[in-house]
Write a protein that holds these residues in place. Structure first.
Motif, mmCIF file in Angstrom:
data_model
loop_
_atom_site.group_PDB
_atom_site.id
_atom_site.type_symbol
_atom_site.label_atom_id
_atom_site.label_comp_id
_atom_site.label_asym_id
_atom_site.label_seq_id
_atom_site.Cartn_x
_atom_site.Cartn_y
_atom_site.Cartn_z
ATOM 1 N N LEU A 18 0.871 -1.162 0.000
ATOM 2 C CA LEU A 18 0.000 0.000 0.000
ATOM 3 C C LEU A 18 0.910 1.214 0.000
ATOM 4 N N PRO A 20 -0.090 4.904 0.368
ATOM 5 C CA PRO A 20 -0.855 6.146 0.381
ATOM 6 C C PRO A 20 0.117 7.320 0.348
ATOM 7 N N GLU A 21 -0.045 8.203 -0.608
ATOM 8 C CA GLU A 21 0.774 9.400 -0.602
ATOM 9 C C GLU A 21 -0.180 10.569 -0.743
ATOM 10 N N ILE A 22 -0.062 11.475 0.197
ATOM 11 C CA ILE A 22 -1.044 12.549 0.254
ATOM 12 C C ILE A 22 -0.352 13.889 0.422
ATOM 13 N N THR A 23 -0.816 14.879 -0.320
ATOM 14 C CA THR A 23 -0.378 16.255 -0.122
ATOM 15 C C THR A 23 -1.568 16.985 0.461
ATOM 16 N N GLU A 36 -2.760 3.360 10.405
ATOM 17 C CA GLU A 36 -2.570 2.311 9.406
ATOM 18 C C GLU A 36 -2.488 0.988 10.139
ATOM 19 N N PHE A 109 3.309 13.498 2.355
ATOM 20 C CA PHE A 109 3.941 12.341 2.977
ATOM 21 C C PHE A 109 3.565 11.115 2.177
ATOM 22 N N PHE B 22 -5.426 2.641 4.911
ATOM 23 C CA PHE B 22 -4.952 3.656 5.813
ATOM 24 C C PHE B 22 -6.128 4.605 6.066
ATOM 25 N N ILE B 35 -4.428 17.661 -1.892
ATOM 26 C CA ILE B 35 -3.942 18.348 -3.079
ATOM 27 C C ILE B 35 -3.184 17.362 -3.954
#
Lengths: 207, 219
Positions: A18, A20-23, A36, A109, B22, B35
């Protein structure tokens, strides 16, 4: 439908990584927690970077299901932390912007859980060559994407600073020119006003 | 020709969906935005699932009955690409027309005006950029050659996405150069302007005061 849900149907329980990369935007005086569920023995990696805002720093903390702090850094700009999950349960990580009074920060991240399974499972014997090529090409492409993300984030930082500089230069220049004009002309009239009352006394002194 | 076991396994996976994903917590009426800075013509898939906090059981319910999520996607110049109400669990897709920042916002349609203490939602979220879900096709593959084809298609998609990002990066660097040159030009011309204002105003001051003092017979 998540990718691994269908894949697992054919080859058994093969859960891919997995990622998850989020801004997102972290407002001032706020903290954001993420959770998580991780199985023991999985290799995980947390990477974060502050893109815009203030001094580009943030507090980060990573805890395991029992509350033990695995990683803690105050006021960091970016970092990368890898660990192997030893316990089963919910891992928490938190980004805090509580030390900042009015700047909100945009940060990125990504949290990688588990390794990607090879694209070709071992029983596939189409061609040993194909197997090697696909696995290593896939891994290489993934690291290219990773580097591209880093470049993109740094460029976003640079762009935001450049735009800030531009607006500031523009506003301050206009303001300064205006103040210059007003003060200089004001000086002349102020000086003139000092001499206007004494007209009668001056003429008496002169005569 | 999928066997019964495979079909069952597939269905089992659908049910298992996002429980290992998650997640994060938000207040009931809070809007959470993400974003995504992407090149044009990029396909984005987002999957989410919402759970509601049950005050009596002090735990999250398995699902959120009667609760839906507004998903709004706007571009950096406030053009709305998607604005739709989904159920407590759903998937949304969109393709970007122009490169830049796209903001994906999730907000629940909870009708509670006041957020009671401890009332919150757990949102599971999974966003994929630039990848089509080829594994469904792979699972259906009739033979190994087909499977190889699908996996190679996946690699090709990855490469295409990398190429798109490269082009996008080039555009952004061009933007950056333009902004820096703009700043440089601003600094230069405003410095000139201020020097000339100084000189002109100085001359004006001297002339005006000289005339003034001559008129006042002080000089």
């Amino acid at each position: 439908m998540p990718r691994w849900a269908a894949a697992a149907g054919r080859w058994g329980w093969r859960l891919p990584a997995l990622l998850p990369e989020i801004t997102f935007e972290l407002p001032d005086n706020a903290k954001q927690r993420f959770y998580e569920d991780i199985a023991p023995g999985t290799a995980c990696a947390l990477e974060f970077q502050v893109i815009t805002g203030g001094h580009y720093d943030v507090d980060c903390r990573l805890e395991d299901p029992d509350g033990k702090v695995l990683y803690k850094e105050m006021k960091t700009r970016y970092d990368n932390f890898t660990f192997t999950a030893s316990k089963n349960g919910t891992y928490r990580f938190c980004f805090c912007n509580e030390f900042s009074t009015f700047t909100h920060k945009t940060m990125y991240f990504d949290f990688q859980v588990g390794e990607d399974p090879p694209l070709f499972p071992s029983e596939n014997r189409v061609s040993a060559l194909t197997q090697v090529e696909s696995v290593s090409i896939h891994e290489a492409l993934k690291s290219v994407t990773d580097y591209q993300t880093h470049v993109r984030l740094r460029e976003a930082q640079g762009q935001s600073r450049a735009e800030d500089l531009n607006t500031r230069v523009a506003y301050w220049s206009v303001g300064e020119a205006f103040v210059l004009l007003v003060v200089s002309i004001g000086q002349v009239f102020l000086l003139k006003s000092f001499f206007s009352d004494k007209r009668t006394t001056t003429s008496r002194v002169g005569s | 020709m999928a066997t019964a076991v495979e079909i069952l396994a597939l269905l089992f996976c659908f049910g298992f969906s996002l429980s290992a994903a998650f997640y994060f917590h938000v207040g009931e009426r809070e809007e959470k935005c993400i974003i995504e800075d992407i090149p044009s013509d990029t396909w984005i898939t987002g999957t989410f699932k919402v759970q509601k906090w049950d005050r009596d059981r002090h735990d999250f319910l398995e699902s959120a009955p009667g609760l839906g999520m507004f998903v709004t996607i706007t571009t950096y110049n406030d053009e709305v690409l998607l604005s739709k109400l989904y159920g407590a669990q759903g998937t949304f897709y969109f393709t970007s027309h122009s490169p830049g920042e796209h903001i994906i916002c999730l907000e629940s349609n909870s009708t509670q005006l006041v957020s009671f203490g401890g009332s919150k939602l757990r949102i599971h979220l999974d966003i994929r950029v630039g990848e089509h879900d080829l594994d469904a096709a792979i699972a259906q593959a009739k033979d190994k050659v087909n499977e190889v084809t699908f996996k190679l298609e996946h690699l090709i998609e990855q490469i295409e996405q990398i190429l798109k990002e490269q082009d996008y990066q080039r555009d952004r660097e061009e933007n950056f150069r333009m902004t820096s040159e703009d700043t440089n030009r601003n600094v230069l011309w405003w410095a000139f302007a201020q020097i000339s204002i100084f000189i002109l105003v100085g001359i004006f001051q001297m002339k005006h005061l000289k005339d003034f003092f001559i008129a006042k017979k002080l000089v």
